[in-house]
Scaffold this active site. Structure first.
Site, mmCIF file in Angstrom:
data_model
loop_
_atom_site.group_PDB
_atom_site.id
_atom_site.type_symbol
_atom_site.label_atom_id
_atom_site.label_comp_id
_atom_site.label_asym_id
_atom_site.label_seq_id
_atom_site.Cartn_x
_atom_site.Cartn_y
_atom_site.Cartn_z
ATOM 1 N N LYS A 173 0.866 -1.174 0.000
ATOM 2 C CA LYS A 173 0.000 0.000 0.000
ATOM 3 C C LYS A 173 0.905 1.228 0.000
ATOM 4 C CE LYS A 173 -3.304 2.661 2.606
ATOM 5 N NZ LYS A 173 -3.636 3.052 3.965
ATOM 6 N N GLY A 209 -7.628 9.082 10.693
ATOM 7 C CA GLY A 209 -7.808 9.082 12.150
ATOM 8 C C GLY A 209 -8.937 9.965 12.647
ATOM 9 N N ALA A 232 -9.383 5.541 5.256
ATOM 10 C CA ALA A 232 -9.174 6.713 6.110
ATOM 11 C C ALA A 232 -10.452 7.516 6.334
ATOM 12 C CB ALA A 232 -8.102 7.649 5.555
ATOM 13 N N GLY A 233 -10.772 7.728 7.582
ATOM 14 C CA GLY A 233 -11.876 8.605 7.961
ATOM 15 C C GLY A 233 -13.158 7.899 8.325
ATOM 16 N N ASN A 287 -9.254 1.566 10.922
ATOM 17 C CA ASN A 287 -8.421 1.212 12.062
ATOM 18 C C ASN A 287 -8.874 1.969 13.307
ATOM 19 O OD1 ASN A 287 -6.110 1.905 13.946
ATOM 20 N ND2 ASN A 287 -5.230 0.178 12.852
ATOM 21 N N THR A 288 -8.782 3.307 13.226
ATOM 22 C CA THR A 288 -9.079 4.123 14.406
ATOM 23 C C THR A 288 -10.478 3.858 14.957
ATOM 24 O OG1 THR A 288 -7.628 5.809 13.523
ATOM 25 C CG2 THR A 288 -9.108 6.497 15.268
#
Lengths: 259, 418
Positions: A99, A160, A186-187, A208-209
């Site tokens: 990635k 994040g 992301a987001g 993830n977050t």
């Protein structure tokens, strides 16, 4: 159910049944366990810079067998650095997936699209399965696919941030116009947002977050699994119409037309 | 509480002539060098960062802020400079718990639950400066030592064997004794033993930073000590460190020399800590806008006792104030690393690592050549005295375990040289 089994995600000649990919931001053994066991993740990202360690917390040791590793190039500031990190990942035995993350800004960690295209071209030629993280821009997405990207990974919101589909309109354009899988990265902060992205036609969700900062990690992982499955089903089923104001008119406005 | 520290200590080993010069420096401002005047060998760069930081600091009146300003700041999604000033003010004290909760969320968003461990290695304590609060100052009667190439390698091996992967190399400020080449040699050695090499040495020119980057270092920390020039002038009486603007511009020169990241700090307790905290954060803020690719970190040292002066203390900067500053830093600069050193207690460091600190030292010695003795108990003949007394003496192993016990994930390496 047969039809359900055939709905697979293909990336660079590899087939996956799960459409949840664990991102790399916040790592812990508990998170990886929950992602694999409860969210059904078959692909887990890891930051090569974190894997390059002597002992103690080498995250490669945390990845269960049978899960595909997706090393990322976080920390790279140029195309050149990303290429070198990808080479190192290969040497470390991380496989052929990579990635690409190239950031020239340590505050927001927004991807450098132009450098990402260059790194994609180089690494795809070398036989890597390249998944580039990018800011959703149609021209860039086309260039990435032409450069050999196996999928395109637009960001939904700053990494994040858990803010959801802030770039929704632009991701929809990529989904509509690009033949390669669009993986929203992301987001994404909640299962509802993941579901919405899948409903729009995203091929997979990377998060993830949202999991790492949840109150009950395994339960949230399982919620993501269900939400992604539901969104995917809805996309495949074809969404019904949305009534914008009140009920549908029973007398058609054009009923007066006589021929 | 005393209003001022009493820094001046006379050693009976100083000659009458040296004592006379020392007293003159201490008592007669007119005999000191102009702190704004560069030495001829000091490079001057063009930058507006200093003016912007100082203008903001001079305009800041912490007492003017009220609870309403603090409430507004905490309700904003993005903390502005004005909000940050409110959060640093005395009016924010009753909001400390709320600030800590939000700081924890921000830290978690940007860094997860990780805490990065490192250890400092002092390779020389010779110093040409007379900084009145520092154990290494040239008039202080301490055991001086400079490690040789082989001795540095030995210390590094002892530290590396303990599992550490990042090293911070420090020296006293003496360009003749600890030359750029000497430091470069230490960086090359460090590169063999560690994944990451940082420097906390005297400020230097762009070409020197470039050379040290080529030798394997990529992170430079320089403490401004205080941004209050009038106060600075009364504390740094002699030597290159007296030149305040050259020190201020060190991080920018380091970035111009190709370093990956830079660290900043005021030494809390020297002057008005709220103004110093504001200036430190704005120093980062304005440089980040100019060098967005760089990494930034903040430290928060408070004054500690030194050899021959046990009474030095951080005055009005208690643990509550320190925590307030760190939470305000986190809310204003959520992406910036925060280092908390062994000057603070184990209890404070355990607590602050869960709120906003992202990097803590372990297995620390601020002396010279005594790691083996401290790590294994094996007596070492030749050691140099310490810069200041540390408070948290935990080893790397016990720190690693304690951080895991706090629910944090210790990280030893987070960067890759390519």
């Amino acid at each position: 159910m047969k039809e359900q089994q055939e709905d697979v995600l293909e990336l660079g000649g590899h087939t996956f049944h799960s459409r949840f990919i664990l991102g790399s931001g916040k790592y812990s053994l508990a998170l990886i366990e929950a992602a694999v066991r409860d969210a059904g993740a078959e692909i887990v990202t890891c930051a090569v810079r974190r894997a390059n360690t002597k002992e103690h917390e080498n995250i490669l040791d945390y990845i269960p067998k049978g899960v595909t590793l997706l090393p990322n190039t976080s920390g790279a500031r140029t195309a050149d650095e990303a290429v070198r990190i990808a080479h190192l990942a290969r040497e470390l035995g991380c496989g052929d997936f990579v990635k690409i993350e190239i950031m020239r800004d340590t505050k927001y960690l927004l991807p450098d699209n132009e450098a990402t295209i260059r790194a994609t071209e180089t690494l795809a030629k070398e036989g890597f399965v390249v998944l580039p993280y990018m800011y959703p821009d149609l021209n860039v997405a086309r260039d990435l696919v032409n450069a050999g990207a196996a999928a395109v990974m637009p960001l939904a919101a700053p990494i994040g941030s858990n803010k959801g589909l802030v770039t929704k309109e632009f991701i929809q354009i990529l989904i509509d116009e690009i033949d390669a899988p669009i993986i929203v990265d992301a987001g994404i902060g909640s299962p509802a947002q993941a579901c919405e992205a899948m409903q729009m036609g995203a091929a997979a969700i990377m998060a993830n977050t949202a999991l790492a900062t949840a109150g009950d990690l395994p339960l949230m992982a399982s919620a993501f699994k269900d939400a992604i499955a539901a969104g995917r089903k809805a996309y495949r089923a074809g969404l019904g119409r949305v009534l914008t104001r009140g009920a549908a008119a029973s007398d058609p406005l054009t009923g007066f037309l006589r021929d | 509480m005393e209003k001022e520290n009493h820094f001046f200590i006379d050693s009976d080993k100083l000659s009458a002539k040296a004592l006379e010069k020392k007293h003159r420096l201490e008592n007669d401002p007119s005999c000191r060098k102009d702190p704004m005047e560069y030495f001829p060998d000091m490079e001057q760069i063009k930058s507006d960062v200093r003016e912007r930081v100082m203008a903001a600091m001079h305009a800041y009146e912490p007492e003017q802020y009220t609870a309403i300003d603090v409430r507004r700041a905490l309700d904003h999604e993005r903390v502005t400079i004005e909000d940050f000033q409110a959060l640093l003010s005395p009016a924010a004290k009753p909001f400390l718990e709320e600030m800590a909760e939000r700081a924890q969320r921000e830290t978690s968003r940007h860094f997860g639950n990780t805490v990065y461990l490192f250890t400092p290695l002092y390779i020389a304590n010779y110093c040409e400066n007379y900084c009145v609060y520092c154990g290494f100052n040239c008039y202080n009667d301490i055991q001086r030592l400079q490690l040789s190439h082989d001795e540095i390698a030995h210390e590094m091996k002892v530290i590396a064997d303990s599992g550490m992967e990042e090293i911070l190399i420090l020296t006293g400020e003496n360009k003749v004794k600890s030359s750029v080449e000497y430091i470069g040699d230490a960086c090359k050695l460090a590169h063999q033993y560690f994944k990451n090499v940082g420097l906390e040495v005297y400020p230097m020119n762009v070409a020197d930073y470039k050379y040290l980057h080529d030798c394997g270092a990529d992170y430079v920390t320089v403490f401004q000590e205080t941004y209050d020039l009038k106060k600075y002038e009364t504390l740094h009486l002699l030597g290159h460190k007296r030149v305040w603007p050259y020190r201020f511009e060190a991080q920018e020169r380091a970035l111009m020399g190709g370093m990956r990241g830079v660290g900043f700090s005021a030494l809390l307790g020297l002057s008005d800590f709220r103004r110093d905290a504001l200036a430190t954060a704005l120093h980062v803020y304005y440089l980040q806008r100019k060098y967005p690719q760089a990494e930034f970190s903040l430290s928060c040292p408070r004054l500690r006792p030194i050899i021959n002066n046990e009474k030095i203390n951080p005055l009005d900067v208690g643990e509550h104030e320190l925590c307030q500053i760190l939470c305000a830093y986190r809310l204003f600069l959520p992406y910036v690393g925060i280092t908390v050193s062994s000057r603070e207690s184990a209890t404070f460091r355990n607590g602050i690592a869960k709120i906003c600190a992202t990097k803590i030292s372990a297995g620390v010695s601020t002396g010279i050549g005594d790691h083996e003795e401290k790590y294994t108990g094996k007596h070492e003949e030749k050691t140099g005295d310490e810069q200041f007394e540390i408070c948290d003496t935990r080893s790397i192993r016990s720190m690693y375990g304690d951080m895991e016990g706090e629910g944090l994930q210790p990280v030893l390496n987070d960067y890759l040289y390519v």
